[in-house]
Design a protein around this motif. Structure first.
Motif, PDB file in Angstrom:
ATOM      1  N   ALA A   1       1.019  -1.215   0.607  1.00 52.18           N
ATOM      2  CA  ALA A   1       0.319   0.046  -0.195  1.00 52.18           C
ATOM      3  C   ALA A   1       1.073   1.532   0.202  1.00 52.18           C
ATOM      4  O   ALA A   1       0.971   1.794  -0.780  1.00 52.18           O
ATOM      5  N   GLN A   2       2.193   1.123   0.776  1.00 58.06           N
ATOM      6  CA  GLN A   2       3.091   2.342   0.515  1.00 58.06           C
ATOM      7  C   GLN A   2       3.778   2.382  -0.413  1.00 58.06           C
ATOM      8  O   GLN A   2       3.391   3.618  -1.195  1.00 58.06           O
TER       9      GLN A   2
ATOM     10  N   LYS B   8       1.253   3.867  -2.716  1.00 58.47           N
ATOM     11  CA  LYS B   8       0.999   5.548  -2.490  1.00 58.47           C
ATOM     12  C   LYS B   8       2.145   6.337  -3.193  1.00 58.47           C
ATOM     13  O   LYS B   8       2.098   7.150  -3.908  1.00 58.47           O
ATOM     14  N   ASP B   9       3.542   6.320  -2.709  1.00 57.45           N
ATOM     15  CA  ASP B   9       4.509   7.104  -2.541  1.00 57.45           C
ATOM     16  C   ASP B   9       4.871   6.821  -3.984  1.00 57.45           C
ATOM     17  O   ASP B   9       5.318   8.069  -4.887  1.00 57.45           O
TER      18      ASP B   9
ATOM     19  N   GLY C 130       1.142   7.447  -6.638  1.00 53.92           N
ATOM     20  CA  GLY C 130      -0.223   8.171  -6.720  1.00 53.92           C
ATOM     21  C   GLY C 130      -0.911   7.250  -6.491  1.00 53.92           C
ATOM     22  O   GLY C 130      -2.409   8.687  -6.183  1.00 53.92           O
ATOM     23  N   ILE C 131      -1.525   6.069  -6.048  1.00 56.48           N
ATOM     24  CA  ILE C 131      -1.962   5.522  -5.834  1.00 56.48           C
ATOM     25  C   ILE C 131      -3.095   5.309  -4.607  1.00 56.48           C
ATOM     26  O   ILE C 131      -1.720   4.803  -3.475  1.00 56.48           O
ATOM     27  N   GLU C 132      -3.822   5.925  -4.127  1.00 57.96           N
ATOM     28  CA  GLU C 132      -4.413   5.197  -2.288  1.00 57.96           C
ATOM     29  C   GLU C 132      -5.222   4.581  -1.946  1.00 57.96           C
ATOM     30  O   GLU C 132      -6.554   3.795  -2.698  1.00 57.96           O
TER      31      GLU C 132
ATOM     32  N   THR D 182      -8.460   1.588  10.189  1.00 63.97           N
ATOM     33  CA  THR D 182      -7.982   2.918   9.663  1.00 63.97           C
ATOM     34  C   THR D 182      -8.996   4.326   9.076  1.00 63.97           C
ATOM     35  O   THR D 182      -8.238   5.173   8.520  1.00 63.97           O
TER      36      THR D 182
ATOM     37  N   THR E  67      -9.492   9.637   8.135  1.00 60.43           N
ATOM     38  CA  THR E  67      -8.497   9.311   9.091  1.00 60.43           C
ATOM     39  C   THR E  67      -9.711   9.862  10.204  1.00 60.43           C
ATOM     40  O   THR E  67     -10.120  10.564  10.720  1.00 60.43           O
TER      41      THR E  67
END
Length: 126
Positions: free
Chosen positions: A23-24, A27-28, A31-33, A58, A105
């Protein structure tokens, strides 16, 4: 087709730690959350780590239970917090209990709850 089956098998067998790392990376680097649900779905397949993954929430939903005594203040605040128009914000407040925001969040959920409670609303975070 066999490559996709193999890839799916690899995904299903990831540990919770590996899912979080994936997942990280998504994202990093791309750019996909990733949706929180995707992590939750993968977690039970992880085996012994599943109970730990279920305990870590989360994404939170902010639910307006009731407007309280200062309805006008709550409507104005809901309008500001959600970006809704005045009529839509009023309809949301009048229709309580209603979800105000979903998938936020913990920090954002607590901030929204605090602001709304200060305005007189009754709010629940799930």
């Amino acid at each position: 087709m066999a490559d996709l089956k193999s890839f799916a098998e690899q995904l299903v067998n990831l540990t919770v730690k590996e899912v979080n790392e994936l997942a990280q990376i998504l994202k990093d680097e791309y750019g996909i959350e990733p949706a929180a649900a995707a992590v939750a779905v993968a977690a039970p397949a992880a085996g012994g780590d599943a109970p730990a993954a279920e305990a870590v929430q989360t994404a939170f939903d902010v639910i307006l239970k009731e407007a309280g005594g200062a309805k006008l203040q709550v409507v104005k605040l809901v309008k500001d917090l959600t970006g809704l128009g005045l009529k839509e914000a009023k309809d949301l407040v009048d229709g309580a209990p209603k979800e105000l925001k979903t998938g936020v969040t913990k920090e954002e959920a607590e901030s929204l709850k605090k602001q709304l409670e200060e305005a007189g609303a009754v709010v629940e975070v799930k």
